[in-house]
Design an enzyme around this catalytic site. Structure first.
Site, PDB file in Angstrom:
ATOM      1  N   LYS A 145       0.845  -1.194   0.000  1.00  0.00           N
ATOM      2  CA  LYS A 145       0.000   0.000   0.000  1.00  0.00           C
ATOM      3  C   LYS A 145       0.883   1.247   0.000  1.00  0.00           C
ATOM      4  CE  LYS A 145      -4.262   0.395   2.534  1.00  0.00           C
ATOM      5  NZ  LYS A 145      -4.932   0.168   3.833  1.00  0.00           N
ATOM      6  N   VAL A 146       0.635   2.126  -0.953  1.00  0.00           N
ATOM      7  CA  VAL A 146       1.403   3.370  -1.041  1.00  0.00           C
ATOM      8  C   VAL A 146       0.405   4.526  -1.126  1.00  0.00           C
ATOM      9  CG1 VAL A 146       3.087   4.697  -2.399  1.00  0.00           C
ATOM     10  CG2 VAL A 146       3.281   2.199  -2.279  1.00  0.00           C
TER      11      VAL A 146
END
Ligand code: G3P
Length: 219
Positions: free
Chosen positions: A84-85
């Site tokens: 997740k970014v």
């Protein structure tokens, strides 16, 4: 539609994985922090509970190069990890590099159609629009889900829409109606979605009628 649990609580994940309904889990710095302990061990345990599920694990570094290296370390934890970014302009080049390297990404904190478009264009695996937080900000979170669905379909992108920050069953209903590919649900919302008072009432009525028959074994 895929259903993810939006939690890092392994007891809850184990319990509800047994229904066969859970396709993955979304963790984040907040829900890992709430559980305490070693977050790496916890993530590995979640991955082992759902070996065929997709487990989102968020980066915590701020500097783009450090974030890039951390993303690779997170991806290496397990084949079913999705990194997740946050959808921040500082990280666009890093996201592009990670996609080129075949890293599965869930871009989080998406709040606009245009942010979603940019991420789809980069070819990320998932985008996470935050419905509840848009509503907290006086905006229509459900409308964004609908806009994103239309955009993805219109241009034929392969990115999945992961409806996040769903705080109640009405949000879950709306996510289903919008055609989102995935809904990530707090455990309480998932549990509420399983029940209906008329089902309970119906069972009680059938049971009361059955007792009147006085049969001890059936069939
Ligand atoms: O996974 C992140 C997201 O679902 C957070 O939800 O309720 O903190 O806005 P919320």
């Amino acid at each position: 539609m895929k259903i993810f649990l939006d939690t890092a609580n392994t007891d809850d994940i184990k319990k509800w994985a047994s229904t066969g309904l859970i396709d993955g889990v979304t963790t984040n710095p907040s829900n890992l922090s709430v559980q305490g302990g070693d977050p790496t061990k916890r993530v590995l345990e979640i991955c082992s509970i759902l070996p065929d599920g997709e487990v989102s694990v968020e980066v915590t570094e701020k500097d783009p190069e450090a974030l890039y290296k951390q993303a690779l370390r997170i991806a290496a934890l397990s084949p079913n990890v999705v990194v997740k970014v946050p959808c921040h302009a500082d990280y666009y080049a890093v996201i592009n590099r990670l996609v080129d390297q075949g890293v599965s990404l869930n871009i989080t904190l998406v709040f606009s159609l245009l942010q979603g478009l940019m991420m789809c264009k980069m070819g990320v695996s998932m985008i996470s629009p935050f419905v509840g937080r848009l509503e907290d900000n006086g905006q229509d979170g459900v409308a964004l889900l609908v806009q994103l669905r239309e955009m993805v379909d219109q241009y034929g992108y392969e990115t999945e829409i992961l409806a996040a920050s769903l705080r109640n069953v009405e949000h879950f209903n709306a996510a289903v109606e919008s055609g989102a590919d995935i809904a990530t649900l707090p455990v309480a919302v998932f549990q509420q979605a399983l029940v209906h008072p008329l089902t309970d009432q119906g069972i009680a009525k059938f049971d009361a009628d059955w007792q009147k028959l006085g049969v001890s074994q059936f069939p």
